[in-house]
Design an enzyme around this catalytic site. Sequence first.
Site, short mmCIF file in Angstrom:
data_model
loop_
_atom_site.label_atom_id
_atom_site.label_comp_id
_atom_site.label_asym_id
_atom_site.label_seq_id
_atom_site.Cartn_x
_atom_site.Cartn_y
_atom_site.Cartn_z
N SER A 150 -9.42 1.86 2.92
CA SER A 150 -8.60 2.73 2.16
C SER A 150 -7.58 1.64 1.34
CB SER A 150 -7.91 3.74 2.90
OG SER A 150 -6.97 3.07 3.65
N SER A 160 -10.00 -0.10 7.15
CA SER A 160 -9.48 -0.25 5.93
C SER A 160 -8.85 -1.26 5.22
CB SER A 160 -8.44 1.07 5.81
OG SER A 160 -8.92 2.38 5.58
N LYS A 186 0.81 -1.08 0.05
CA LYS A 186 -0.10 -0.07 0.21
C LYS A 186 0.90 1.10 -0.07
CE LYS A 186 -3.85 2.03 2.54
NZ LYS A 186 -4.77 1.79 3.58
#
Length: 605
Positions: free
Chosen positions: A294, A318, A222
Amino acid sequence: MPGTRREFITYSSLGMLSAALEAATAQGPPAQQPTPGAPPAFGTAAAVGPEVSAATFAAAEKLVQVEMTPADREQAAVNWRMQMAPNYELRVGPRKVALEETLAPATLWNPAQVGIVALKREKEKAPGFIRSAATHTSVPSSDDAIAYATVTQLSRWIESKALTSERLTQIYLDRLELFDPKLHCVITLTRDHALSQARQADTEIAAGHYRGPLHGIPWGAKDLLDTANIPTTYGAEPYRNRVPKANSTVVARLNAAGAVLVAKLSLGALALNDIWFGGQTMNPWLLEEGSSGSSAGPGAATAAGLVGFAIGSETEGSIVSPSMRCGITGLRPTYGVVPRTGAMTLCWSLDKLGPMTRSVEDAMLVLDAIDGQDPGDLASVPGPANLPFHAGADVAGLRVGYFPAWMKEAPATDVDRAALETVKKLGMTPVEVSIPDWPYDSLNLILFSEAAAAFQELTLSHKVDQLKSQVPDAWPNVFRQARFLSAVDFVQADRFRRKVAQEMARVFSQVDLLLVPALRDETLTITNFTGHPSLTLRAGFVEVSEARSDWAPDPKHPLPKFSPPRRVPHGVTLIGQLFEEGALCQAGMALEAAFGVAGERPPGF
């Protein structure tokens, strides 16, 4: 001006304040000396900041829902600039102090507080980490079949030299380039870096230096994990050219384990939802909807077989949400188990990093490589030499708590209810539990305040206006609104947080783990604030007649509808006791095997 704060108080009467300030400035300090031993007093600092009036407080009352009398407002206005405004000097000057991005608050959230739980990993010797036995399965002839294999299986092929890291890396790089135009999950493809790491892994393994289950396994990060000399953009326009000089601790540990970084994957800008400066990351099972966020890129890339595994992050949902929507496994460790050094800070007391994989055992293999204390993260906790985990452990007798009312209403589905029946079939014991009907969403004051503080300069410089999403529920508006939150209410929310943690300790005195609808708002909020570990795994399939979104409904932009409905994966979430990721995943492996749905792939990928 008076020589001391105590002397200044004689100039602070309601009627003479302005005249006294003017006279003091013109004539200098008075001749009298302070009475020896007189202490300083509040409200006697030098006046700073703009003038305020009773009308200012009357307007502000509407924001904080506090009612003052006319006399109260007058009194507050008279010495606001001496008593409260100096608190803003830290930010606006004249003695402004720069706070470095790496500077954490002095107060730390500790999920293992006295009176809540003892940190078992410090008291008990870990029984060791025992992975599943090798199955001696042959390497498939199809590149696609190889790409979708679990880390558990890929690692056995690489260890036995039946598959090279370079071939596996090339498969994933090709798939990333082929499918990213559909998914928008890649921010930076690290082709040259990845192939170099893969060749090094093959050389080491050929020489007999096998580092362990992640050696030679391609993965995606990420894009809030710093990578030396590789852009780390936070998915946000103001940071798209940001190139760190050093690796984050998690990246360094995966490098040490021999893993191969193939891509920096997308996240919703500044870790919110699934829209970033390159567009919206899409769900490979349903391309008409976002992958959720996210950890949007890790969810989509792992589900579509574009990486062996990924690292995501969670502040409040997330990892859980994209794992649910994309049909993968997401492990959110106990707060403090994985150090966040070198990762973007959204919320010091909530941020967590964790694996996103295609199987439960994969998640534990990754966690074993990245957990443990790091001096750069003051909240990180020590870990044993090996996590306590046994892939073949018997789960019969485990007490699984559930909330009866939650299982009967949305967002629970027939898949959730069937999972509870599977718990019984495996010999685990369902236990009804309950919690008080409290306003758990009020805890978000802590999240909003910390996030606004983390990105204060971005907000006050108006660079936050560059973010693609400027809707009311996006960060730009939240950061601005947070300037008006009450510090008193922040402390009260913090006290409420301890009360909630104590309530969860009561629940876990009755059960070993909880089975909950993955997207139930209460559990997402509660367990993120208490720091409990969470495991989300695919449990079945449901049909949806409308695309889903992380964003608040917008009548001007209705979501796509489907007739007939579309079939998509659906997961459940297990919540474990603090620092008991091993037991949590042992139960998860048993459920995963019983569900029998983890191997199905998204059509078209």
